[in-house]
Design a protein around this motif. Sequence first.
Motif, PDB file in Angstrom:
ATOM      1  N   SER A  64       0.838  -1.198   0.000  1.00  0.00           N
ATOM      2  CA  SER A  64       0.000   0.000   0.000  1.00  0.00           C
ATOM      3  C   SER A  64       0.876   1.253   0.000  1.00  0.00           C
ATOM      4  N   ASP A  65       0.273   2.375  -0.375  1.00  0.00           N
ATOM      5  CA  ASP A  65       1.004   3.638  -0.397  1.00  0.00           C
ATOM      6  C   ASP A  65       1.483   4.034   1.002  1.00  0.00           C
ATOM      7  N   ASP A  66       0.713   3.696   2.026  1.00  0.00           N
ATOM      8  CA  ASP A  66       1.112   4.004   3.398  1.00  0.00           C
ATOM      9  C   ASP A  66       2.353   3.215   3.807  1.00  0.00           C
ATOM     10  N   ALA A  69       5.271   4.749   2.055  1.00  0.00           N
ATOM     11  CA  ALA A  69       5.615   6.022   2.690  1.00  0.00           C
ATOM     12  C   ALA A  69       6.402   5.785   3.982  1.00  0.00           C
ATOM     13  N   SER A  84      10.693  11.657  -1.299  1.00  0.00           N
ATOM     14  CA  SER A  84       9.243  11.517  -1.214  1.00  0.00           C
ATOM     15  C   SER A  84       8.846  10.141  -1.721  1.00  0.00           C
ATOM     16  N   SER A  85       7.558   9.843  -1.569  1.00  0.00           N
ATOM     17  CA  SER A  85       7.035   8.592  -2.124  1.00  0.00           C
ATOM     18  C   SER A  85       5.693   8.908  -2.752  1.00  0.00           C
ATOM     19  N   ARG A  86       5.517   8.471  -3.977  1.00  0.00           N
ATOM     20  CA  ARG A  86       4.222   8.594  -4.643  1.00  0.00           C
ATOM     21  C   ARG A  86       4.172   7.645  -5.824  1.00  0.00           C
ATOM     22  N   GLY A  87       2.981   7.194  -6.093  1.00  0.00           N
ATOM     23  CA  GLY A  87       2.780   6.309  -7.238  1.00  0.00           C
ATOM     24  C   GLY A  87       3.493   4.977  -7.120  1.00  0.00           C
ATOM     25  N   GLU A  89       6.453   4.448  -5.847  1.00  0.00           N
ATOM     26  CA  GLU A  89       7.895   4.616  -5.967  1.00  0.00           C
ATOM     27  C   GLU A  89       8.403   5.509  -4.844  1.00  0.00           C
ATOM     28  N   ILE A  90       9.683   5.361  -4.544  1.00  0.00           N
ATOM     29  CA  ILE A  90      10.347   6.226  -3.574  1.00  0.00           C
ATOM     30  C   ILE A  90      11.400   7.021  -4.317  1.00  0.00           C
TER      31      ILE A  90
END
Length: 110
Positions: A64-66, A69, A84-87, A89-90
């Motif tokens: 999951s995105d959490d 993150a 950062s982390s999004r999509g 990826e880190i």
Amino acid sequence: MEDWKDALAALRGGEELPEEDAASLEESATQAKPRKMPKLQFFYEKKGRAGKPATIIAGFGDMSDDEIADIASMLKKKLGCGGSSRGGEILLQGDRREQARKVLTENWPR
């Protein structure tokens, strides 16, 4: 040992578990499977970032995105860098491929 069984039976409306089911529930609760580290991809990139180097880590699979993150936060703290982390990826600032690989293998969430 009967105390928790009585409490559980009261919660279930008087239905009591057989001994073998109770033992298997205890074992499964204490033996949580550790999450296997997926095959991650580490990229070094400068293009599109005003010439500033960045490390991108991808391949987290069904996490999951959490969770991603949380891993990104741990990496940023251990490496002392921004990111950062999004999509799925880190992104870490700077060329941190080898350092990130080492930190992840040593501290993979279990």
